[in-house]
Write a protein that holds these residues in place. Structure first.
Motif, PDB file in Angstrom:
ATOM      1  N   ARG A   1      -4.167   3.449  -8.914  1.00 47.55           N
ATOM      2  CA  ARG A   1      -4.678   1.960  -8.679  1.00 47.55           C
ATOM      3  C   ARG A   1      -5.264   1.683  -7.368  1.00 47.55           C
ATOM      4  O   ARG A   1      -4.287   1.687  -6.414  1.00 47.55           O
ATOM      5  N   LEU A   2      -6.475   1.322  -7.112  1.00 43.81           N
ATOM      6  CA  LEU A   2      -6.896   1.275  -5.605  1.00 43.81           C
ATOM      7  C   LEU A   2      -6.646  -0.387  -5.197  1.00 43.81           C
ATOM      8  O   LEU A   2      -6.328  -1.089  -6.108  1.00 43.81           O
TER       9      LEU A   2
ATOM     10  N   ASP B   1      -5.654   6.560   4.532  1.00 47.57           N
ATOM     11  CA  ASP B   1      -6.393   5.403   4.793  1.00 47.57           C
ATOM     12  C   ASP B   1      -5.991   3.924   4.219  1.00 47.57           C
ATOM     13  O   ASP B   1      -6.200   2.927   4.449  1.00 47.57           O
ATOM     14  N   GLY B   2      -4.884   4.442   3.341  1.00 42.50           N
ATOM     15  CA  GLY B   2      -4.245   3.267   2.787  1.00 42.50           C
ATOM     16  C   GLY B   2      -4.996   2.740   1.739  1.00 42.50           C
ATOM     17  O   GLY B   2      -4.955   1.300   1.564  1.00 42.50           O
ATOM     18  N   ILE B   3      -5.706   3.169   0.702  1.00 37.58           N
ATOM     19  CA  ILE B   3      -6.454   2.418  -0.246  1.00 37.58           C
ATOM     20  C   ILE B   3      -5.750   2.726  -1.798  1.00 37.58           C
ATOM     21  O   ILE B   3      -6.376   2.033  -2.682  1.00 37.58           O
ATOM     22  N   PHE B   4      -4.714   3.236  -1.763  1.00 32.73           N
ATOM     23  CA  PHE B   4      -3.948   3.395  -3.026  1.00 32.73           C
ATOM     24  C   PHE B   4      -2.749   2.410  -2.998  1.00 32.73           C
ATOM     25  O   PHE B   4      -1.883   2.340  -2.114  1.00 32.73           O
TER      26      PHE B   4
ATOM     27  N   VAL C   1       0.962  -1.180   0.150  1.00 32.84           N
ATOM     28  CA  VAL C   1       0.087   0.186   0.086  1.00 32.84           C
ATOM     29  C   VAL C   1       0.907   1.236   0.004  1.00 32.84           C
ATOM     30  O   VAL C   1       1.765   1.338   0.778  1.00 32.84           O
ATOM     31  N   LEU C   2       0.416   2.311  -0.599  1.00 30.73           N
ATOM     32  CA  LEU C   2       1.240   3.429  -0.606  1.00 30.73           C
ATOM     33  C   LEU C   2       0.959   4.427   0.415  1.00 30.73           C
ATOM     34  O   LEU C   2      -0.142   4.706   0.749  1.00 30.73           O
ATOM     35  N   SER C   3       1.828   4.703   1.196  1.00 28.64           N
ATOM     36  CA  SER C   3       1.506   5.697   2.412  1.00 28.64           C
ATOM     37  C   SER C   3       1.716   7.055   1.776  1.00 28.64           C
ATOM     38  O   SER C   3       2.088   7.443   0.800  1.00 28.64           O
ATOM     39  N   PRO C   4       1.327   8.012   2.715  1.00 27.32           N
ATOM     40  CA  PRO C   4       1.121   9.533   2.360  1.00 27.32           C
ATOM     41  C   PRO C   4       2.797   9.892   2.146  1.00 27.32           C
ATOM     42  O   PRO C   4       3.307  10.789   1.148  1.00 27.32           O
ATOM     43  N   THR C   5       3.839   9.089   2.590  1.00 28.49           N
ATOM     44  CA  THR C   5       5.214   9.424   2.531  1.00 28.49           C
ATOM     45  C   THR C   5       5.467   8.981   0.997  1.00 28.49           C
ATOM     46  O   THR C   5       6.359   9.635   0.308  1.00 28.49           O
TER      47      THR C   5
ATOM     48  N   LEU D   1       3.591   8.796  -1.278  1.00 27.07           N
ATOM     49  CA  LEU D   1       3.174   9.677  -2.496  1.00 27.07           C
ATOM     50  C   LEU D   1       3.687  10.981  -2.547  1.00 27.07           C
ATOM     51  O   LEU D   1       3.813  11.467  -3.633  1.00 27.07           O
ATOM     52  N   ALA D   2       4.292  11.493  -1.470  1.00 28.22           N
ATOM     53  CA  ALA D   2       4.966  12.595  -1.365  1.00 28.22           C
ATOM     54  C   ALA D   2       6.415  12.528  -2.259  1.00 28.22           C
ATOM     55  O   ALA D   2       7.016  13.561  -2.742  1.00 28.22           O
ATOM     56  N   ALA D   3       6.817  11.254  -2.359  1.00 26.27           N
ATOM     57  CA  ALA D   3       8.186  11.046  -2.985  1.00 26.27           C
ATOM     58  C   ALA D   3       7.888  10.734  -4.451  1.00 26.27           C
ATOM     59  O   ALA D   3       9.028  10.636  -5.006  1.00 26.27           O
ATOM     60  N   LEU D   4       6.585  10.821  -5.116  1.00 26.18           N
ATOM     61  CA  LEU D   4       6.438  10.605  -6.342  1.00 26.18           C
ATOM     62  C   LEU D   4       6.981  11.598  -7.074  1.00 26.18           C
ATOM     63  O   LEU D   4       6.916  12.825  -6.782  1.00 26.18           O
ATOM     64  N   PRO D   5       7.674  11.367  -8.345  1.00 21.89           N
ATOM     65  CA  PRO D   5       8.208  12.497  -9.187  1.00 21.89           C
ATOM     66  C   PRO D   5       6.951  13.274  -9.585  1.00 21.89           C
ATOM     67  O   PRO D   5       5.919  12.791  -9.716  1.00 21.89           O
ATOM     68  N   PRO D   6       7.221  14.736 -10.000  1.00 21.63           N
ATOM     69  CA  PRO D   6       6.274  15.544 -10.196  1.00 21.63           C
ATOM     70  C   PRO D   6       5.380  15.422 -11.340  1.00 21.63           C
ATOM     71  O   PRO D   6       4.329  15.410 -11.615  1.00 21.63           O
ATOM     72  N   GLU D   7       6.079  14.596 -12.561  1.00 22.50           N
ATOM     73  CA  GLU D   7       5.346  14.343 -13.616  1.00 22.50           C
ATOM     74  C   GLU D   7       4.149  13.403 -13.496  1.00 22.50           C
ATOM     75  O   GLU D   7       3.378  13.253 -14.347  1.00 22.50           O
ATOM     76  N   THR D   8       4.274  12.508 -12.400  1.00 21.50           N
ATOM     77  CA  THR D   8       3.491  11.671 -12.152  1.00 21.50           C
ATOM     78  C   THR D   8       2.132  12.331 -11.745  1.00 21.50           C
ATOM     79  O   THR D   8       0.915  11.848 -12.357  1.00 21.50           O
ATOM     80  N   TRP D   9       2.003  13.461 -11.394  1.00 22.05           N
ATOM     81  CA  TRP D   9       0.662  14.246 -10.921  1.00 22.05           C
ATOM     82  C   TRP D   9       0.208  15.096 -11.979  1.00 22.05           C
ATOM     83  O   TRP D   9      -0.778  15.877 -11.932  1.00 22.05           O
TER      84      TRP D   9
END
Length: 274
Positions: free
Chosen positions: A168-169, A266-269, A148-152, A154-162
């Motif tokens: 994916r759930l 909530d850890g749904i990603f 599961v992806l944590s908020p941390t 998500l914050a580490a994902l490269p900018p182009e991802t956004w």
């Protein structure tokens, strides 16, 4: 005893056990007489019990075990239907869907659809909604484990991802739409509280597993629309566009950002791709 005779005996005994209607049949019906003849063919009487009565001991015990499983998995359904009503539902369902899987986790999988098909059953739409939610809780609990992806994370994902992310759930998740307050009913019943209003009202519920615990959350229509699109494999931009058709789509951009942050916590990603 030959192999074929043994297989016929085993088949008969299994059928006698898994049919919960057997012990309760009226003794003077033709079906009951057939059962008595079959039992007498395969089972010797005791000093106090006829063959059919000896078979019924095992059938009753087997049915009691199955009933106990359904009572545990569908506690809210039992509260709404009442003890007698729930047992009638369980007996009819088990007669049509005797267990065949090696695990009883699968026992109630078809119960909501079975209830919805019983035209003579009072409040069947309400009962089916409650059963759907409780079944979803069991299915989600048993779903395979995955990262599961944590908020941390998500914050580490490269900018182009956004730029146009495609989240994916997790698999241990379900989205349900109801015609009643199914989640409120389940919550009250499982906490021993008074049941809420049982009338019709449109509701949406998210069910997911986090750290071995199953959680439930009622969703606003727009949030349900977003998650439904994401679950179908669409990007966040398409999901937000779909949510704009929901009746509560005002100030959507800010609300989606808030939902996304909450869902991440909530850890749904499971994954987010560009």
């Amino acid at each position: 005893m030959s192999q074929s005779e043994l297989e016929r005996l085993q088949s008969w005994f299994q059928d006698a056990l898994v049919r919960p209607s057997l012990p309760a049949r009226a003794r003077r019906t033709s079906a009951a007489r057939d059962d008595e003849r079959a039992a007498a063919e395969h089972v010797k009487p005791s000093t106090s019990l006829a063959p059919i009565e000896r078979v019924a001991i095992y059938a009753d015990a087997h049915y009691a075990r199955l009933l106990g499983v359904l009572q545990e998995d569908f506690a809210a359904l039992r509260a709404v239907a009442g003890e007698a009503g729930f047992e009638r539902i369980a007996r009819g369902y088990l007669a049509d869907h005797p267990p065949h899987a090696f695990t009883l986790n699968m026992l109630g999988r078809a119960l909501p659809e079975w209830i919805a098909a019983q035209r003579s059953l009072p409040r069947r739409a309400l009962l089916a909604d409650v059963a759907r939610l409780e079944r979803a809780m069991t299915v989600v609990f048993d779903a395979p484990r995955e990262s599961v992806l944590s908020p941390t994370d998500l914050a580490a994902l490269p900018p182009e991802t956004w730029v146009d992310p495609k989240p994916r759930l997790i698999g241990a998740l379900d989205l349900l739409a109801f015609g009643h307050r199914a989640n409120a009913i389940v919550r009250a019943a499982r906490h021993g509280e008074a049941l809420p209003e049982l009338g019709r009202v449109r509701t949406h519920t998210l069910v997911w597993r986090k750290e071995h615990v199953v959680w439930r959350q009622d969703l606003e229509p727009a949030a349900y629309a977003v998650l439904s699109e994401l679950r179908a494999g669409r990007s966040l931009a398409i999901a937000v566009s779909a949510a704009e058709r929901a009746p509560d789509s005002r100030n959507l951009e800010a609300r989606v950002a808030s939902w996304f942050s909450s869902w991440a916590a909530d850890g749904i990603f499971a994954e987010i791709r560009a």
